[in-house]
Each structure stands twice: as structure tokens, then as C-alpha cells.
Design an enzyme around this catalytic site. Structure first.
Site, short mmCIF file in Angstrom:
data_model
loop_
_atom_site.label_atom_id
_atom_site.label_comp_id
_atom_site.label_asym_id
_atom_site.label_seq_id
_atom_site.Cartn_x
_atom_site.Cartn_y
_atom_site.Cartn_z
N CYS A 2 0.83 -1.20 0.00
CA CYS A 2 0.00 0.00 0.00
C CYS A 2 0.86 1.26 0.00
CB CYS A 2 -0.86 0.04 1.26
SG CYS A 2 -1.86 -1.42 1.46
N ARG A 27 5.19 0.40 -6.36
CA ARG A 27 5.17 -0.48 -5.20
C ARG A 27 4.24 -1.67 -5.41
NH1 ARG A 27 6.59 2.93 -0.57
NH2 ARG A 27 5.30 1.73 0.84
N TRP A 74 -2.72 -2.69 -1.62
CA TRP A 74 -2.26 -4.03 -2.00
C TRP A 74 -2.94 -4.96 -1.01
CZ3 TRP A 74 0.65 -8.01 0.23
CH2 TRP A 74 1.15 -8.96 -0.65
N ASN A 98 -1.54 1.67 5.75
CA ASN A 98 -0.59 0.74 5.15
C ASN A 98 -0.10 -0.15 6.29
OD1 ASN A 98 1.49 -0.60 3.87
ND2 ASN A 98 2.81 1.20 3.63
N GLY A 99 -0.19 -1.47 6.11
CA GLY A 99 0.29 -2.37 7.15
C GLY A 99 -0.76 -3.40 7.50
N GLU A 480 17.75 -17.77 -8.33
CA GLU A 480 17.33 -16.44 -8.81
C GLU A 480 16.68 -16.55 -10.19
OE1 GLU A 480 16.66 -13.62 -7.86
OE2 GLU A 480 16.90 -12.25 -9.54
N LYS A 484 12.89 -15.41 -10.91
CA LYS A 484 12.55 -14.41 -11.93
C LYS A 484 11.49 -14.97 -12.86
CE LYS A 484 13.81 -11.64 -10.79
NZ LYS A 484 14.49 -10.93 -9.75
N GLU A 487 8.00 -15.36 -11.05
CA GLU A 487 7.27 -14.17 -10.62
C GLU A 487 6.68 -13.36 -11.77
OE1 GLU A 487 9.52 -11.42 -8.21
OE2 GLU A 487 11.30 -11.71 -9.42
N HIS A 503 19.00 -36.29 -5.27
CA HIS A 503 18.33 -36.44 -3.98
C HIS A 503 16.87 -36.04 -4.04
CE1 HIS A 503 22.19 -37.31 -2.19
NE2 HIS A 503 22.68 -36.29 -2.87
N LYS A 603 6.47 -4.08 -4.81
CA LYS A 603 7.88 -3.74 -4.92
C LYS A 603 8.49 -3.51 -3.54
CE LYS A 603 11.53 -2.66 -7.36
NZ LYS A 603 12.22 -3.82 -7.92
C1 F6R Z 1 12.18 -10.39 -6.81
C2 F6R Z 1 12.19 -9.28 -5.90
C3 F6R Z 1 11.95 -9.55 -4.46
C4 F6R Z 1 12.80 -8.61 -3.58
C5 F6R Z 1 12.44 -8.81 -2.10
C6 F6R Z 1 13.28 -7.95 -1.20
O1 F6R Z 1 12.43 -10.00 -8.11
O2 F6R Z 1 12.38 -8.16 -6.28
O3 F6R Z 1 12.19 -10.88 -4.14
O4 F6R Z 1 14.14 -8.88 -3.80
O5 F6R Z 1 11.09 -8.49 -1.91
O6 F6R Z 1 13.08 -6.59 -1.47
P1 F6R Z 1 14.14 -5.51 -1.04
O7 F6R Z 1 15.37 -5.77 -1.84
O8 F6R Z 1 13.50 -4.22 -1.38
O9 F6R Z 1 14.38 -5.71 0.42
#
Ligand code: F6R
Length: 608
Positions: A2, A27, A74, A98-99, A480, A484, A487, A503, A603
Site C-alpha cells: 500500500c 510499489r 495491495w 498501510n500495514g 534467482e 525471476k 514471478e 536427492h 515492490k
Molecule cells: C524479486 C524481488 C523480491 C525482492 C524482495 C526484497 O524479483 O524483487 O524478491 O528482492 O522483496 O526486497 P528488497 O530488496 O526491497 O528488500
């Protein structure tokens, strides 16, 4: 997550609230709303989905009023519908939140017993009902707020307007950030300074437990006991210009292509380019005298930390304890005396990472923040800041922040190695030289691999499951790559240590599960190739990502191979990230997903 904005203005606010909300779009959110006091009455407009829907609503039914609050939601409690969108209004009290209010069920039951009629399924609505109740009991806005805050448990930032107090916004922070912006005869508030940048660059950060009253000319801040407190006014560095996509189709694509440039910029702050030396670190963190290192972070930032662990162990001979912050904070971990801790975060606001930082700091560790947003809470609470200089990252899926985090962690590991006498001058020069050459190689890779990646990602986009395998630093990189892909394309993907294949994960291998093998020609190469043979022998479709030496020695020309230039081991994770990011990006484009704002993701994750 949010986003909150607010304006106590000298002229109408609804368009400016909308513009400020647009600056918080990065965000992630799924509905939005604004409320103003218009002709003495609180009025709101809300809409499900993107801000364009709210904008249309405001065109149809404009809101005037010179004081107002706005919100991008959100969803946590309750579906992302217009009904659940903020602001919530109860009896002349409008609230954006927010929260998460952890004790909302208990408060709601109590309020319902006294006749409150809840409209939404959100946790946030209890705040409006509680305040409305206290106002009906005869309290002022100030008194109601003070009493209400004592009842809330959880994480929140709040902005509130009372219809009968039309010149003040009441705010509170306990967890998610809230910033007050000082204007000329106007005041602003927002979840971050970016949302306020076109309005003002003079800001005051609230700290946890603060609440306050914001009018056009004055800000009064109180601590949780109601005592007046002073918080400094500082200059924010957030840029007023909105970041644009330029000629790219998506922010993520742009950010992938920015990597050579931003990684080069980050390097200039951590290495002496002319002298081929790492810059001294002792003023910020005394790696020479620490007993061990703790690293914690979430998501992609955690995976950067995992790769960093290999480097700190190898080059600085420092043992590293690392965990995802959501676990780390609750493990009750006995922290070694004289250890140091690093917290990696693009946003610098991630709730679990912040809690882990506080745990370490509270236990006497010196804590460093490897952050992109240097004005964030994590940066402000750390003893030492290690900025990554990636610039604003708008795409929800982290790309350039990841490679900048890696670049900074690599330089820190080398700096620690040097400070601890674990790498000699020649080694330092050689490793720093390879870091300096990295941006050029990244540029070359981005220019050369696109056609092949496009073909591969079209194929990949048709599968439902994909495996990623690697050893050494290529193991976290495999995770990673999988993160990627899932997501942004919603394809189920898992990243594993190649040695773990037998395993368990090998049971998944058949012609319907592509296996992406990340294998630079390093000391693990032959072992990874053996794992690849095991996959191929079971009919698995292998995508082999290697370098020129790897391609020459494996001679598996039947496979789909992406060949990258030969690079030093320390640089390989940054270079090998590029095909993984591009594969995910193009697969998502083929699938037609919302690449920059994938469903359900935010974000900046400011709640647990
Ligand atoms: C994936 C991604 C998330 C962030 C995670 C931590 O692409 O962006 O997994 O890496 O939410 O966010 P920060 O780096 O802002 O603490």
C-alpha cells in the site's frame, strides 16, 4: 504494498493526490482511492484496479477540497474490490492505512457488540470505527487518536482526516514508512520521498511510535506517550522527474539493459579504477577485526547475499551465517561476539529485513546496509551504508538492483579479504581488473544473446514447470533464475544445487520439464556436466548456459546452448544473470503477463 499520500493545501488537492499516487505505483497495488473535505463534507472516490480507473472516476465525479488523503491498496485482508479500497469513512472520519492490524478481529468483535456496522472485509476499517466511536464519546481528534493508537497491535502507517477538523491531517507510524513534506504554506505526506518529490524536497521522517498533526503551516509530532518530540527536517535526494521507459516496452527490459552502466557506476564507488585496488572500507566497517559475518535479506536480495557468502568465505576467510530475514528474525539465534552483519535490500523498507537488522543491532553487532534507497529506514538505522547506485528500479522483478548488489558484495568481500590479509596485491589487482571489465562484457552479452534468448523463451513459455541447476555461486543464481521466471511468467520454476539433483528433483525430469543448467567453466564444471548428462539420459530438455571454454570442452552440440564470454569466477554471477533475466522477461512477454507489475507482487514489502 500500500501507498499513502496526503496534502493540506492552499488550493485543490485531488489531482495532486492522484499524481502523487502515480509516483507510488511502482510499489504494486490493486485498488486506489482518495478522500477530501469538500464543502464541509468528507467525500471519497475509489476504484478497483489501476489508477487510470480512479482517474476516470474523478473525471466523472470531480472532488474539490483543499485537504485530502489518498491510497493505493495491495490487498491483505479482503479481496481487491472497490468496496475494500481505502479511504474508509465512518461517521466523518476518513482513514488510509498501510500495514496489518494484527488484533483487528478482536477489535472488530468488540466494536460490533457496540453496534458498529462494518462495510468491508479489511483489517483497516477498525481504525475508522474506533476513532468514530471515541469521537462520539466526545473526544477531540487528538484525544481519539491517542486512545486509538494504544489499542492497535501490528504494523501500520496511517493518515486520517476528521470532517469537523478540516485543516489537519493526523498521521501515525509504527512500521511502514511515512514522510512529511514541508511546502510553502502547504504540507504533504507520503509513504516515501519519491511520491513527494515534485511537491517538495524538504522532508521529515517519522520514526516508529511517532504520531502527529499536520496543518498547512505546522507539524506537531508526539511519541507513543503523547509527549511532543522533534524530528529533523532534511533534504531528500528523490528526483522530481518521473522515470520513464524510454524506447523500451517495459521498465524491466530497460532495467536489464541499464546494467552495464549502473554496475560501472557502482564500481567507481568501491574500487580505485586507475590503481586496480579495492577502496578502503575500515572507516565504515572494520572487517579486519570481525569474528564472522551475518547476512540477511529477502527474495532476490537474499539470493545476492547467498552469492556474497561464497565470496566472503573464499576471499576474506570469514564464516558467514545467512538466512532469509523472515526466519532469521525469529530464530533466536545466538550471535557470535564481534561479528558484523550486512542487510541487503533494494527498497530499504522490507519489514523482515529491518526487523533482522534491529535484532542484530540490539545484540551489539555493527550493522551495514547494502541498499539502493539511501534514504530508507534500513539505511537510516544501519551503522554503515553501502549504496548500490542502481538508480530507481521500477519493474517489480529486481534485475539491475540484483547485479549492483552482487557488484557491491564482491567489492566488499575483496575489501574484507585485503583488510584481513587474505588476498595478496597481485590477486587483488587481478580480481579488481575483472570487475572493471565486467560492464563492457555485460554490454557485449546483451548485444549478442537476444536472438537466441527470444527463440528459447518462446519455447519455455509453453511449459508449466522449469528446473534450474548450478553449483557454487551458480546455485543461488539458479534459484534467482527460477524466481525471476515464476514471478513474471507464472511458470512454476525451482532452482537447485546441481549436486542435489539425485536427492529428489530428478524425479521431475521428463520431456515436459526443461532443465536450465548454469555452468561456467569453473572448478565445478565437470560435475555439473555429469548432472546434465543425467538429465539428458532421462529425456529431459536441457538448456545449457556456459562460457566459451565450457562449450568447447563439453561438445554437446545436440543441446540448446547459450555461450557467454569466458570471465573470472568472481564476475560470472553478474554475467550469467543476464540470460536468466532475459529468458524470464521474454517468456513473460510471450505469455502476455503484466511484466512490470506481476499479479500479487509488491515492490516494497513493508509488512511481514
Ligand atoms: C524479486 C524481488 C523480491 C525482492 C524482495 C526484497 O524479483 O524483487 O524478491 O528482492 O522483496 O526486497 P528488497 O530488496 O526491497 O528488500
Amino acid at each position: 504494498m500500500c501507498g499513502i499520500v496526503g496534502i493540506v493545501g492552499g488550493h485543490p488537492v485531488s489531482q495532486r493526490l492522484l499524481d502523487a499516487l502515480k509516483r507510488l505505483e511502482y510499489r504494486g497495488y490493486d485498488s486506489a482511492g482518495v478522500a477530501t473535505i469538500s464543502g464541509g463534507t468528507l467525500e471519497r472516490r475509489r476504484a478497483q484496479g489501476k489508477l487510470i480507473n480512479l482517474e476516470m472516476r474523478l473525471k466523472e465525479l470531480p472532488l474539490d477540497g483543499i485537504i485530502g488523503i489518498g491510497h493505493t491498496r495491495w490487498a491483505t485482508h479482503g479481496a481487491p474490490t472497490e468496496r475494500n479500497a481505502h479511504p474508509h469513512i465512518v461517521d466523518g472520519v476518513a482513514v488510509v492505512h498501510n500495514g496489518i492490524i494484527e488484533n483487528f478481529a478482536e477489535l472488530k468483535a468488540e466494536l460490533e457488540e457496540t453496534g458498529a456496522d462494518f462495510e468491508t472485509s479489511t483489517d483497516s476499517e477498525v481504525v475508522a470505527h474506533l476513532l468514530a466511536k471515541y469521537r462520539r464519546d466526545g473526544m477531540s481528534g487528538h484525544g481519539a487518536m491517542q486512545k486509538m493508537l494504544k489499542r492497535l497491535r501490528g504494523a501500520f502507517s496511517l493518515a486520517i482526516i476528521f470532517q469537523d477538523e478540516p485543516s489537519t491531517i493526523t498521521v501515525a507510524r509504527n512500521g511502514p514508512p511515512l514522510v512529511i513534506g514541508h511546502g510553502d504554506g502547504e504540507m504533504f505526506l507520503g509513504s516515501d520521498p519519491i511520491s513527494l518529490a515534485p511537491l517538495t524536497n524538504e522532508v521529515t521522517y517519522l520514526i516508529d511510535g511517532d504520531w502527529g498533526l499536520v496543518s498547512r503551516t505546522e507539524v506537531m509530532i508526539f511519541d507513543s506517550e503523547g509527549n511532543p518530540v522533534t524530528r529533523p527536517r532534511c533534504a531528500s535526494m528523490a528526483l522530481a522527474d518521473r522515470v520513464t521507459k524510454g524506447d523500451y516496452a517495459h521498465f524491466m527490459e530497460k532495467e536489464i539493459h541499464e546494467q552495464p552502466q549502473v554496475v560501472a557506476r557502482a564500481l567507481t564507488h568501491y574500487v580505485d579504477i586507475a590503481g586496480r585496488r579495492v577502496a578502503p572500507l575500515s572507516a565504515r566497517m572494520d572487517f579486519a577485526n570481525v569474528s564472522s559475518l551475518v547476512i540477511s535479506a529477502c527474495g532476490t536480495a537474499y539470493l545476492a547475499g547467498l552469492i556474497g557468502r561464497y565470496w566472503f568465505e573464499r576471499y576474506a576467510r570469514l564464516s558467514v551465517e545467512i538466512d532469509v530475514a523472515s526466519e532469521f528474525r525469529y530464530r533466536d539465534i545466538p550471535l557470535p561476539p564481534h561479528a558484523a552483519a550486512l542487510f541487503v535490500s533494494q527498497s530499504g523498507e522490507t519489514a523482515d529485513t529491518l526487523a533482522s537488522l534491529r535484532y542484530c543491532k540490539g545484540n551489539g553487532l555493527k550493522v551495514g546496509a547494502v541498499v539502493n534507497t539511501t534514504e530508507s529506514t534500513i539505511a537510516r538505522e544501519a551503522d554503515a551504508i553501502f549504496p548500490i547506485f542502481a538508480g530507481p528500479e521500477i519493474g517489480v522483478a529486481s534485475t539491475k538492483a540484483f547485479t549492483c548488489q552482487l557488484t557491491v558484495l564482491a567489492a566488499l568481500a575483496l575489501g574484507a579479504g585485503k583488510a584481513r590479509g587474505r588476498i595478496c596485491e597481485d590477486e587483488e589487482r587481478q580480481l579488481v581488473t575483472s570487475l572493471i571489465e565486467m560492464p563492457r562484457i555485460m554490454r557485449q552479452v546483451l548485444e549478442n544473446i537476444q536472438p537466441k534468448i527470444q527463440l528459447l523463451s518462446r519455447e519455455l513459455s509453453e511449459f508449466s514447470h522449469v528446473l534450474y541447476l548450478g553449483r557454487g555461486t551458480s546455485f543461488p543464481l539458479a534459484m534467482e533464475g527460477a524466481l525471476k521466471l515464476k514471478e513474471i511468467s507464472y511458470i512454476n520454476a525451482g532452482g537447485y544445487a546441481a549436486g542435489e539433483l539425485k536427492h529428489g528433483p530428478i524425479a521431475l525430469v521428463d520431456e515436459n520439464v526443461p532443465v536450465i543448467i548454469i555452468a561456467p567453466h569453473d572448478r565445478f564444471f565437470d560435475k555439473t556436466v555429469s548432472n546434465m548428462q543425467e538429465v539428458a539420459a532421462r529425456g529431459g530438455r536441457v538448456v545449457f548456459i556456459t562460457d566459451e571454454r565450457g562449450a568447447a570442452s563439453s561438445k554437446l552440440d545436440t543441446l540448446q546452448t547459450i555461450v557467454l564470454p569466458d570471465v573470472e569466477e568472481i564476475v560470472a554471477p553478474m554475467i550469467f544473470s543476464l540470460p536468466l533475466q532475459l529468458l524470464a522477461y521474454h517468456a513473460a512477454v510471450f505469455k502476455g503477463t503484466d511484466v512490470d507489475q506481476p499479479r500479487n507482487l509488491a515492490k516494497s514489502v513493508t509488512v511481514e
